[in-house]
Design a protein around this motif. Sequence first.
Motif, PDB file in Angstrom:
ATOM      1  N   GLY A  39       0.798  -1.217   0.000  1.00 41.35           N
ATOM      2  CA  GLY A  39       0.000   0.000   0.000  1.00 41.35           C
ATOM      3  C   GLY A  39       0.835   1.273   0.000  1.00 41.35           C
ATOM      4  O   GLY A  39       0.358   2.324   0.422  1.00 41.35           O
ATOM      5  N   LEU A  40       2.070   1.176  -0.480  1.00 41.01           N
ATOM      6  CA  LEU A  40       2.971   2.327  -0.500  1.00 41.01           C
ATOM      7  C   LEU A  40       3.180   2.878  -1.902  1.00 41.01           C
ATOM      8  O   LEU A  40       3.991   3.798  -2.081  1.00 41.01           O
ATOM      9  N   TYR A  41       2.490   2.318  -2.890  1.00 39.17           N
ATOM     10  CA  TYR A  41       2.686   2.786  -4.254  1.00 39.17           C
ATOM     11  C   TYR A  41       2.220   4.229  -4.397  1.00 39.17           C
ATOM     12  O   TYR A  41       1.209   4.641  -3.824  1.00 39.17           O
ATOM     13  N   ASN A  42       2.971   5.006  -5.155  1.00 44.87           N
ATOM     14  CA  ASN A  42       2.697   6.421  -5.402  1.00 44.87           C
ATOM     15  C   ASN A  42       2.818   7.250  -4.112  1.00 44.87           C
ATOM     16  O   ASN A  42       2.090   8.220  -3.915  1.00 44.87           O
ATOM     17  N   THR A  43       3.756   6.857  -3.247  1.00 43.51           N
ATOM     18  CA  THR A  43       4.053   7.632  -2.043  1.00 43.51           C
ATOM     19  C   THR A  43       5.554   7.898  -1.975  1.00 43.51           C
ATOM     20  O   THR A  43       6.365   7.094  -2.456  1.00 43.51           O
ATOM     21  N   ARG A  44       5.906   9.018  -1.386  1.00 44.18           N
ATOM     22  CA  ARG A  44       7.322   9.333  -1.220  1.00 44.18           C
ATOM     23  C   ARG A  44       8.010   8.352  -0.289  1.00 44.18           C
ATOM     24  O   ARG A  44       9.202   8.089  -0.425  1.00 44.18           O
ATOM     25  N   LEU A  45       7.257   7.790   0.653  1.00 45.86           N
ATOM     26  CA  LEU A  45       7.846   6.852   1.601  1.00 45.86           C
ATOM     27  C   LEU A  45       8.412   5.628   0.898  1.00 45.86           C
ATOM     28  O   LEU A  45       9.472   5.111   1.268  1.00 45.86           O
ATOM     29  N   ALA A  46       7.705   5.144  -0.131  1.00 45.45           N
ATOM     30  CA  ALA A  46       8.187   3.981  -0.875  1.00 45.45           C
ATOM     31  C   ALA A  46       9.538   4.265  -1.517  1.00 45.45           C
ATOM     32  O   ALA A  46      10.463   3.447  -1.443  1.00 45.45           O
TER      33      ALA A  46
END
Length: 292
Positions: free
Chosen positions: A150-157
């Motif tokens: 659930g981290l896709y399209n996030t800066r955290l990924a």
Amino acid sequence: MAVTLTTGPRAAARASDRHRRGVGRWIVLVVVGVAALAMLVPFAFMLLNAFKSPGDYSTNGPLSWPTEFYTTGLRTYWEQVDFPVKLWNSIVISGSVAVLAVVVSLLSAYALGIGRVRGRLWIIGLFLLANMLPQEALIYPLYHFAKEAGLYNTRLAVIIIFTVIQAAFGTYLLASVLGTFPRTLLEAAALDGAGKWRILWRVVLPNIRPTISVLLVFFFIWTWNEFLIPLVMLIDNQTQTVPVALASLQGDRLMDAPTTNAGALLSLLPAILFFLVFQRTLARGITAGADK
């Protein structure tokens, strides 16, 4: 008072050696200067075409001097890609990766270089092998795991991915440095009652701080310039980085060369500013490594 003059074949040989060394240094200096100028040529063309209108570029070509000071390309790039948002994303991602990767590298290298973990050489070799893997071979597994987590399209990924990638190189480098760390300093600290954490922060870290500073600068610049993984992982305009925004200016059959050059110039300025601010830190780190 008697004055003895050194003459003869030995003095002539020394003078000849000094002359050859002087000539050799001048040759090296000229070669380095020519190479530096050759590396600056693309930046000169970019600066030249960043302030040229599309009509001027089409008529006179990329090598001509601008007929007017054209700044519409800079404004177009700033507004079209929402540059402040992209700049903030790049700063957050690059800064976070630089700090986190240095911390992970230091802790891992401390265990491998000083803790003498069993199979240390094999583990360091594994880190070296990880640095040789191309990103194209990693992109699909990383995409799949980001989707599942659930981290896709996030800066955290992107921060997590590049922290691991950069820390692999940092661990390999620092483990090699700490493998030659003076054991007498560690034994003296242990006799004074210092534990492993205190030895790390009070003894080891101050001695390798120049190397840590160099890694911090390199990790920031390397992450700033990354393109493939942010392109795949960040698909929203609110999460994309500066290199991805710059690539969005190029279409399938059409490219506005002046706007692209203006965008490249604007995107390059933060990295140059960062390098100039930390130039002295980088020079001290490299010099300290050479002295050791």
